[in-house]
Each structure stands twice: as structure tokens, then as C-alpha cells.
Design a protein around this motif. Structure first.
Motif, PDB file in Angstrom:
ATOM      1  N   UNK A 227      -6.266   4.699  -1.996  1.00 24.52           N
ATOM      2  CA  UNK A 227      -5.615   5.009  -0.825  1.00 24.52           C
ATOM      3  C   UNK A 227      -6.571   4.135   0.184  1.00 24.52           C
ATOM      4  N   UNK A 228      -7.889   3.893  -0.010  1.00 28.80           N
ATOM      5  CA  UNK A 228      -8.590   3.080   1.073  1.00 28.80           C
ATOM      6  C   UNK A 228      -8.265   1.711   0.841  1.00 28.80           C
ATOM      7  N   UNK A 229      -7.716   1.215  -0.620  1.00 27.67           N
ATOM      8  CA  UNK A 229      -7.403  -0.150  -0.679  1.00 27.67           C
ATOM      9  C   UNK A 229      -6.180  -0.461   0.292  1.00 27.67           C
ATOM     10  N   UNK A 230      -5.169   0.470   0.275  1.00 28.07           N
ATOM     11  CA  UNK A 230      -3.994   0.294   1.092  1.00 28.07           C
ATOM     12  C   UNK A 230      -4.387   0.570   2.892  1.00 28.07           C
ATOM     13  N   UNK A 231      -5.406   1.334   3.118  1.00 32.33           N
ATOM     14  CA  UNK A 231      -5.424   1.556   4.289  1.00 32.33           C
ATOM     15  C   UNK A 231      -6.569   1.425   5.134  1.00 32.33           C
ATOM     16  N   UNK A 232      -7.629   0.749   4.414  1.00 33.88           N
ATOM     17  CA  UNK A 232      -8.993   0.567   5.036  1.00 33.88           C
ATOM     18  C   UNK A 232      -8.937   0.199   6.395  1.00 33.88           C
ATOM     19  N   UNK A 271     -17.765   4.526  -2.219  1.00 34.07           N
ATOM     20  CA  UNK A 271     -16.316   3.877  -2.344  1.00 34.07           C
ATOM     21  C   UNK A 271     -15.927   3.121  -1.002  1.00 34.07           C
ATOM     22  N   UNK A 272     -16.415   3.856   0.117  1.00 32.33           N
ATOM     23  CA  UNK A 272     -16.091   3.113   1.482  1.00 32.33           C
ATOM     24  C   UNK A 272     -16.904   1.847   1.267  1.00 32.33           C
ATOM     25  N   UNK A 273     -18.049   1.976   1.117  1.00 36.02           N
ATOM     26  CA  UNK A 273     -18.868   0.476   1.319  1.00 36.02           C
ATOM     27  C   UNK A 273     -18.364  -0.271   0.209  1.00 36.02           C
ATOM     28  N   UNK A 277     -16.518  -3.970   1.539  1.00 39.42           N
ATOM     29  CA  UNK A 277     -16.967  -5.243   0.971  1.00 39.42           C
ATOM     30  C   UNK A 277     -15.848  -6.246   0.513  1.00 39.42           C
ATOM     31  N   UNK A 278     -14.991  -5.400  -0.291  1.00 37.50           N
ATOM     32  CA  UNK A 278     -13.627  -5.907  -0.872  1.00 37.50           C
ATOM     33  C   UNK A 278     -12.628  -6.515   0.146  1.00 37.50           C
TER      34      UNK A 278
END
Ligand code: AHR
Length: 502
Positions: A227-232, A271-273, A277-278
Motif C-alpha cells: 500500500x505504501x509503495x502506491x501511496x507513500x 516498512x515506512x523507512x 528509501x526505495x
């Protein structure tokens, strides 16, 4: 038994966001109807809101209240709750197998929020609905005027926009119980597109994307990564939920469960960190722990309604956990964990506020009363704002089946900006022994005990009720500051708050 350590004013974990002490009102059970709203109640104000409940919420000083759900929001049409009351439709609420009269909607809730002095945190329906209704709701609530939805708000009696800052992109979208449950990819895309549209409409808002509804979910923690990959870069917070129970009747293990909460927070912080970075992103995403509490006392009682055996009752008694003294200790430990993770957990919502797994209960037509857990929440809300401080504490501990060394004393420390006071929130999980706490105070200058409150000496199953509230704080004794050390004897199974002022 002794616990020896140091607290230093310079060892700051992070600034505590006042919203850490938020709460939640859902259209569920009697939270709204006969909870905050009861037009026939002797204390009802001009809007039909119970003044006795308003007074108790004001006493708690709740900074933000999440609304209108929860599971309820995932099949909710917010437009059902606007316009003349007599024309509003009755709907079947699929989440809680109840009828919804829609007598309370956004206008009534906003007036109530103003009366209790809190900000609203609104959730949009990404279960049965999507982007279009989310942007319409935002336009209705936050746009000044000159457009279809904002002018409808003005026509309905509210000239000024409410300017709501925090918006939740759905609720627990990973849960099979959710109307419109989604996979992480489906939800991630939808949340991203919805965030894009909402931000295009109002740049000032903060958005909360759904994380896991519990660390027990099979999709946790891959859900958060996807989900964070889509929305970070489009959101400000990721939401987490966790409820605590003592079905086993094992006090030692129950009171150790905030170790699991700690792991949950640490994992999602990781996961946030990782995602930051990603993405090579400069911005931070924080955790909004927008549902947490003890929830288990009422589970059996709720089956009848939730399985549909009562038809579709309006505002049935649901999730009416009656909290005991043991739960005071649990809530104290949970709040301590949030304070110790104030670096990443910026928003917290005690779920919920009135009647539904709540610190405040009401009798229809009768009194409003304080549950046992009202008090640790009250103390944290009043005295837990400022800087969270890192403590070094050497304290004996015990093992459970999920953690090896649970310190008997659970402690957090906060230095308040306004008066510079240092507040220690302490829970002694030891069931038989007093623990002599001995803390060196460094960097604070001279200090005295200015407030000492304790909840102790009750049976673990003792509760409060509408006619008496025996589980309540009293003044603690014996704590003293000498030679830049605070010493206090912390009774077995007790909640204690000690404030040190100048
Ligand atoms: O707070 C009660 C319910 O718990 C909420 O509706 C839902 O989000 C969670 O599962």
C-alpha cells in the motif's frame, strides 16, 4: 524489589503530537443514538446532544475525534445525513446489522465536535463507493462556496466550511468483514487515485491510508509495504488498529501485551523507512493508531444482534464492554507505549468514546458515568503532552509465551512545554510486590512532587457503574525528590502518575 534508572531532560524521543490522545465515534450501537445524541434526555441541548456527555468529553480534553466509522463507513452514504431530518432515509447498516435513521449526520456531528472542543477526523467510504463520493464529501465539508456541494452545505445551514484537516482513506480495507474488502494492490491504487483527487481539491488536508487492521492479519506486514509503495508520496499517515483481550484470564500475560504493540509499531516504522528509501523520498509518513482499546468483555453478548437474530434494531446495545481495574493497568501500559514511540506514532484514537468500548457510558434518560479506563486516558491527555523522554531503567521482569523479559514496571516520561513539569506514568504489573522506584533526574534543575495520583488496591475484576464509581484515582503518598533523585514505592498492580514541578 527495586527499579533503578535515569531520566535526562536532553534525551528526547520526540515531540508528542496532541492528537495522540484522540478518540473515535462510530455509528455503531449506542455511540451516537442515546450516546452523544438523545433529544429527549433531560440534559439535551438545542441540537439534541446530551450535555452530560459533552461535559465528560470536555473534561477529557479530546483533541480529535474520528467519525463516522469504522466498519460502518464502508457502506455509508454521507449524503443520507444532510438536509431536513424528516426527509432522511432509514438505511440498513450491513456492518453492525442495525438500522440507521441518519438523524445525526455531518452537520450534527460537527456542531457536537465544536461543543466538546475537538477537531473532526473524517473517513471516506472506499468500500461500497470510491473516489467520486470522497471528493464530493470533501467539497461539501471544506470548500468555501460557489460549487454544487459547497453551496448545498450553505443551503443546509452552514455558511463557513469546516476546514477538516485529517481524512481517512477508508477503514480496515484488508479485513474480510469489511464491505468492499480489497487486496493490497486494489486498495493501494484506489487510495492513490483518491488521494490525488482530494489533494487537487484541497492542498491543506492530511491523508491517512489504511495499514493492517491487526498484526494478526495474514497479509500483515506485506500489506503495508504494498500500500505504501502506491501511496507513500501522497499520504501523511498509515493507520494501524489493535485491540487487547484477556479471554484466558491470565493477568501476567494480558498486561505484557504492549510488547506486541511495540513490535507492531517497530515493524511498520521499518516498512515506512524502507519505502522512504526505495522512493528516494524526502518526506516522512507517520503512524496514525486510530483504533486501539481493550475489547472482549461484550463479545458473547453481541452475537445475537450481529448474527441477525434480532432483525435490524436501531441503536442496539453493542460492544458495551464494562471495564475493570485490570483494564486500567492495560490502558496505562498501552498509553505508555504510544508515548515511548511518539517519534513515529503521531495520532492515536481510543476506540471508542461513548458506550461502544468506551470510557464514557450512558443510561438512556439517565446518568452518564465514567468507566475505570477513563482515568489513565484522562491523565495522559492532560499531562502527557510535550516531549517524550527516553528512560533508562533497570527493573526485574518476567517471561510470557511471547516475550522473554517484561519489566514489572512499565514507565513513560513526558516533559510538558507549558510549565516544564516532568510527568512519570507508571504501571506496576507485579501482582504481589511493591517496587521501589529510584530514578536519577538529570538536566531538570531542582524539582518537587507537585501531583501524585494512584489507582490501586482494587480487585482485578472491580468495575464502575451508573450509580457508583469506586475505581477512581486518589492521592499517592510517599514519593519524594532528594539529591536529584525521585524515589517512590509503587504498589503491586497499580497505576501511578507522579508530576515533578519546579
Ligand atoms: O471499533 C469497532 C470496530 O473495530 C470498527 O468499526 C472497526 O474498524 C474495527 O474492526
Amino acid at each position: 524489589m527495586r527499579a533503578v534508572g535515569t531520566v535526562h531532560s536532553g534525551y528526547v524521543i520526540g515531540a508528542i503530537d496532541a492528537r495522540l490522545y484522540g478518540s473515535f465515534v462510530e455509528h455503531l450501537g449506542r455511540a451516537v443514538y442515546s450516546g452523544i445524541y438523545e433529544p429527549d434526555h433531560p440534559t439535551a441541548d438545542a441540537n439534541g446532544m446530551r450535555q452530560d456527555v459533552i461535559d465528560l468529553v470536555r473534561e477529557l480534553d479530546v483533541p480529535v475525534v474520528r467519525y463516522p466509522g469504522g466498519n460502518f463507513v464502508s457502506a455509508y452514504n454521507w449524503e443520507d445525513g444532510i438536509g431536513p431530518r424528516e426527509q432522511r432515509p432509514v438505511r440498513l447498516d450491513l456492518a453492525w446489522h442495525s438500522s440507521e435513521s441518519n438523524h445525526v449526520g455531518i452537520h450534527e456531528f460537527a456542531d457536537w465536535a465544536e461543543a466538546v472542543g475537538t477537531d473532526m477526523m473524517l473517513a471516506v467510504n472506499l468500500g461500497s463507493r470510491g473516489l467520486d463520493q470522497a471528493r464530493a464529501f470533501l467539497e461539501y465539508v471544506n470548500h468555501p462556496g460557489g460549487s454544487y456541494w459547497s453551496d448545498l452545505r450553505r443551503k443546509n445551514g452552514r455558511e463557513e466550511p469546516w476546514g477538516v484537516k485529517m481524512w481517512c482513506l477508508g477503514n480496515e480495507m484488508d479485513g474480510p468483514w469489511q464491505i468492499g474488502q480489497k487486496t493490497a494492490d486494489e486498495y493501494g491504487r484506489l487510495a492513490f487515485e483518491t488521494a490525488k483527487a482530494m489533494r487537487a481539491l484541497d492542498k491543506s488536508i492530511e491523508l491517512v491510508v489504511c495499514g493492517s487492521s491487526s498484526p494478526k492479519m495474514p497479509t500483515y506486514p506485506a500489506w503495508e509495504a504494498t500500500v505504501l509503495d502506491y501511496t507513500y508520496d501522497s499520504v501523511d499517515f498509515i493507520s494501524l488498529h489493535m485491540y487487547f483481550d484477556n479471554h484466558q484470564g491470565d493477568t501476567a500475560s494480558y498486561l505484557a501485551q504492549n510488547a506486541r504493540l511495540d513490535d507492531y509499531i517497530a515493524t511498520i516504522a521499518g516498512v515506512i523507512t524502507f519505502t522512504k528509501a526505495k522512493k528516494r523520498s524526502k518526506k516522512d509518513v507517520y503512524i496514525s493508531f486510530d483504533e486501539w482499546n481493550v475489547w472482549y468483555h461484550s463479545r458473547d453478548a453481541d452475537r445475537q444482534v450481529l448474527e441477525g437474530n434480532d432483525g435490524w434494531p436501531h441503536a442496539p446495545a453493542l460492544l458495551e464492554d464494562i471495564y475493570n481495574f485490570e483494564d486500567v493497568l492495560q490502558v496505562g501500559c498501552i498509553l505508555n507505549t504510544f508515548i515511548r514511540r511518539a517519534d513515529v506514532v503521531k495520532v492515536g484514537c481510543l476506540a471508542q468514546l461513548v458506550n461502544v468500548i468506551a470510557p464514557i457510558m450512558t443510561v438512556p434518560g439517565g446518568p452518564a458515568w465514567r468507566q475505570t479506563t477513563y482515568y489513565p486516558y484522562l491523565f495522559a491527555s492532560h499531562y502527557g503532552r510535550g516531549k517524550a523522554l527516553q528512560l533508562a531503567l533497570d527493573c526485574p521482569g518476567y517471561a510470557t509465551d511471547f516475550a522473554d523479559n517484561i519489566a514489572y514496571l512499565d514507565v513513560s516520561a513526558v516533559e510538558t512545554e507549558a510549565d516544564g513539569a516532568l510527568t512519570l506514568f507508571i504501571v506496576n504489573r507485579n501482582q504481589t510486590e511493591t517496587i521501589d522506584l529510584d530514578l536519577a533526574l538529570e538536566g531538570f534543575g531542582s524539582r518537587n512532587v507537585v501531583m501524585d495520583k494512584v489507582i490501586e488496591g482494587h480487585g482485578l475484576r472491580d468495575t464502575n457503574g451508573p450509580n457508583q464509581e469506586p475505581v477512581a484515582p486518589k492521592d499517592g503518598t510517599g514519593a519524594e525528590v532528594k539529591d536529584d533523585r525521585i524515589r517512590a514505592a509503587i504498589a503491586p498492580l497499580s497505576y501511578r502518575m507522579i508530576r515533578l514541578g519546579r
